[in-house]
Structures are given as C-alpha cells and as structure tokens.
Design an enzyme around this catalytic site. Structure first.
Site, short mmCIF file in Angstrom:
data_model
loop_
_atom_site.label_atom_id
_atom_site.label_comp_id
_atom_site.label_asym_id
_atom_site.label_seq_id
_atom_site.Cartn_x
_atom_site.Cartn_y
_atom_site.Cartn_z
N ARG A 62 -0.55 3.73 17.95
CA ARG A 62 -0.88 4.83 17.04
C ARG A 62 -0.53 6.22 17.57
O ARG A 62 -0.01 7.05 16.81
CB ARG A 62 -2.35 4.77 16.63
CG ARG A 62 -2.76 3.53 15.84
CD ARG A 62 -1.69 3.09 14.88
NE ARG A 62 -2.10 1.99 14.01
CZ ARG A 62 -1.26 1.07 13.55
NH1 ARG A 62 0.00 1.09 13.92
NH2 ARG A 62 -1.68 0.12 12.74
N ASP B 199 -8.01 2.90 12.32
CA ASP B 199 -6.73 3.63 12.34
C ASP B 199 -6.81 5.00 11.69
O ASP B 199 -6.09 5.93 12.09
CB ASP B 199 -5.64 2.79 11.68
CG ASP B 199 -5.04 1.77 12.64
OD1 ASP B 199 -5.23 1.93 13.86
OD2 ASP B 199 -4.39 0.82 12.17
N SER C 231 -3.73 -10.02 6.65
CA SER C 231 -3.23 -8.68 6.95
C SER C 231 -2.74 -8.71 8.39
O SER C 231 -3.50 -9.06 9.30
CB SER C 231 -4.36 -7.65 6.79
OG SER C 231 -3.93 -6.38 7.24
N ASP D 43 0.82 -1.21 0.00
CA ASP D 43 0.00 0.00 0.00
C ASP D 43 0.85 1.26 0.00
O ASP D 43 0.67 2.14 -0.84
CB ASP D 43 -0.94 0.01 1.21
CG ASP D 43 -1.98 -1.08 1.15
OD1 ASP D 43 -1.88 -1.94 0.25
OD2 ASP D 43 -2.90 -1.08 1.99
#
Length: 406
Positions: free
Chosen positions: A98, A127, A179, A17
């Site tokens: 995060r 996210d 993933s 990505d």
C-alpha cells in the site's frame, strides 16, 4: 462530497468496483477521472487490457506504473530485516504494497494537476486507513474520495446493473466466490466458505501453493546467502531481487510452503479471516531467523524481536510515512550489520526447515559449547554465577521463613 473537484486520480484495478467508480465519479463530482494502475507483481493476467478497460469505463487516460523493483528494494527487503510478522503469523503481504502504491498515485496526481485522489477500499477494511494515512502524509492538500463510504451500491448485482445501464462492458459475473489480492510477495483470499471460521478452506482457495500431502515426496534443499540482512544469492548465484522472489515463490509453492489460514484483528476493530500464501517470504523469514540465531547475542536478538513486532503493527496500521518508520528502519540497519552468511533450508510437504548455517560473524564457539573436555570454560565458575543470579529468590525465601536479618 465536500467540495468541487475538477480532476481526480483513481487507484484502478480493472475489477468490478473500480470499473463502476469511474462513471460514478464523473456523474457525482462532474470531474475528469484519470486511472492509475500499480504493477506490484500481481501478474500479467490481472494487467491484461487494463488500460482499455479504464478508457471504456470513462477515464480520460490511464497510467500504468511498474513499481516491482521499488516495491522490493524500498519496502520488502527493509521490512524483511525487521522480522515483522503481524500477530505472530501474517507476513503482511497486502499491507506491504500500500505505501508504494499510494506514493505513486500522489506522484501521478501532481503530474496531471489533479485536485483529488480516489480509491475503491470499503468502509470496513484496513486499506482505507492505509491509503488515506499515506495521502495525509504526502498530499494533505488533495481531497480524498472514497465511494464505498458515499454511494448506495451495496452488492455485485447492483454494481453490474449500474454498469449495464451505462453500457459499460465488464467481464465480472454476479457471483464471485472469493475476494483476492495479489502482488509479488503474496496472494490473499477472503470470502466464500471462509466467512465461517468453522469451515475448512477448500482446495480452490489456494492459488500459489500445492496441497502439502500432494507435494513432491523428495525434499529440496536451497542455499540462501545474505549480506547485512539483504538476500544476495540463491544456490551461490547472485540474484536480481524481483525475479528471485518470483522464482522462490514457484519453488517453495511447489512444496506447499507458505500457507496460512488466519483470523486476525483488523485496525477498524472487527475480526476477519483470510487465507494467505507467501511461499518466498516464508522461506526468507526462516533463513534470516536461522542466521540471527547464529550471530546475535541474546539481548540483541530479544530487542530485534520486539522491534519486529512493533514494526509489524506500524506497517499493518498504515503508518509507513512517519518519523517512527525512519527511526525503526535505522535501528534495523544497525542490527542487521552482522547478518552475513549462508543458510541451507529444506523444503518438504509444506514445511521449511533450516538445516545448515554459517557466518563469518558467528558467535557460536564449539570450544565453549562442547560436552567434551575443554580448556576455555571452568564449570566450577557456574556456581558463583547461579548464586548471584538467584540471590533475590534466595533472600525472599529466607524472609518468608523468618530467617532473614534486618
């Protein structure tokens, strides 16, 4: 594409990505792209050659920030003291990382004079909210670009074709079963057979933990020591937090401890299924809960549980850089003051069990709790307590029978 951008800092992983995002940003925003890589303990394999990949994709430069120590001391350990567990199961491995990543990304943006930030989060997940909420709190003047909400690329084959057309090397394949997201605290796995909740996870889902049935037949005992809620020693040896978590992950993972297969409620409204492995975290939570049971009175422990649930929601929803976070951590620091002592845990076949506990602040008194004869508690006094405790029920019953007086 709301306004012109001259330089953007992209949260870059080196995966498919973000490899595609670099040239896409250059083509669609006509801007310089600076890659930012956060080392939060995802492992050397994921970080190997990441700078070269970024530059080969078209980034003008690549910054790699070692955030592991900060991650543990400023996020993991404070959150651990709150007892935060999302929906009673999830130890918040992805959400924990995060805030520290977003903060470092903003710092790089300020350093290089960028006027925009970019991330590779999809428009379906949590996210995007977490990153952008942090950006809003720390750098509201910077534009945020989320390619997954703008471009028309929708599949791995399309992304691979996009890179191939531009002769940008990528080791990814058209088929990717899972993933995964890893950091020092945990690894998560989604996709593949997990998209159907009726499918049990195959053994290839799990990366860090042994199948419990195949774990050692002999239990292992560990002694964990805490000071004011902070983990300070393992088997009577002082710890260095980052290395200690990695070591505990390995030890507990060998025994199959820390697996979770969960369907959770995402912030954006949909349900999702993930398999999480948090070996060290599972052991540390169990140990701290054992210590709390020894030193906190009932009302205080009940409040700590409520605070933990609220803090889990705050963290899951990406509200780390808020005044509420400061208030809740201040309360947690006070609540954790008596949490000093030693806990022995037993690791065996996927389970962690607290077997021994001691603390200088223990509220447990054998003199009061014993079933043998004692001189500190008169059992006759319990009758008056029970009558007062149940007085409302007694009055209600008498009224219903018409025997109450007005």
């Amino acid at each position: 594409m709301s306004k012109s951008v001259s330089k953007v800092v992209l949260a870059y992983s080196g995966g498919l990505d973000t490899s595609a995002i670099v040239p896409w940003l250059k083509e669609n925003y006509d801007c310089e792209v600076v890659a930012f890589v956060a080392d939060v303990g995802q492992g050397e394999e994921e970080l190997a050659g990441v700078e070269e990949k970024a530059l080969a994709s078209g980034a003008s430069s690549c910054f790699i920030a070692d955030l592991k120590d900060k991650f543990v001391k400023e996020v993991i350990f404070p959150t651990l003291k709150t007892g935060a567990i999302y929906e009673g199961q999830y130890l918040l491995g992805t959400a924990l990382a995060r805030p520290i990543i977003a903060q470092a990304q903003v710092e790089i943006a300020r350093k290089v004079g960028a006027d925009a930030l970019a991330h590779g989060c999809t428009g379906k997940g949590n996210d995007q909210v977490r990153f952008e909420s942090c950006f809003a709190a720390l750098a509201p003047d910077l534009q945020v670009i989320a390619p997954w909400r703008e471009w028309n690329l929708r599949s791995r084959p399309q992304l691979l074709a996009y890179l191939a057309e531009r002769k940008i090397p990528c080791a990814a394949s058209a088929t990717k079963i899972y993933s995964r997201d890893a950091n020092l605290w945990h690894i998560s796995t989604e996709g593949g057979e997990l998209e159907d909740p009726w499918n049990a996870p195959s053994e290839q889902v799990w990366s860090w933990t042994a199948e419990p049935e195949q774990a050692p037949d002999e239990a292992q005992y560990l002694t964990l020591s805490f000071n004011k809620g902070e983990w300070v020693a393992l088997n009577d040896k002082a710890i260095e937090p980052v290395d200690a978590i990695a070591q505990l992950n390995e030890i507990a993972g060998k025994h199959g401890v820390g697996r979770l297969d969960m369907v959770e409620n995402r912030l954006v409204g949909m349900k999702s299924r993930g398999c999480y492995e948090t070996p060290a975290g599972t052991v540390l939570y169990a140990a701290l809960q054992g210590l709390e049971s020894l030193v906190l009175d009932r009302a205080t422990q009940d409040y700590r549980i409520r605070l933990g649930n609220e803090f889990a929601q705050l963290l899951y929803d990406g509200r780390w850089f808020t005044p509420l976070r400061d208030v809740m951590l201040a309360a947690t620091t006070k609540l954790a003051e008596p949490l000093s002592g030693d806990i022995v845990v037993k690791l065996y076949k996927g389970q962690v069990t607290v077997t021994q506990k001691r603390s200088p602040n223990s509220l447990y008194s054998n003199a009061f709790a014993t079933f043998d004869e004692d001189e500190v508690y008169n059992q006759k006094h319990a009758e008056g307590f029970i009558r007062l405790y149940s007085l409302a029920s007694r009055i209600r019953s008498l009224q219903q029978k018409g025997e109450g007086s007005s």
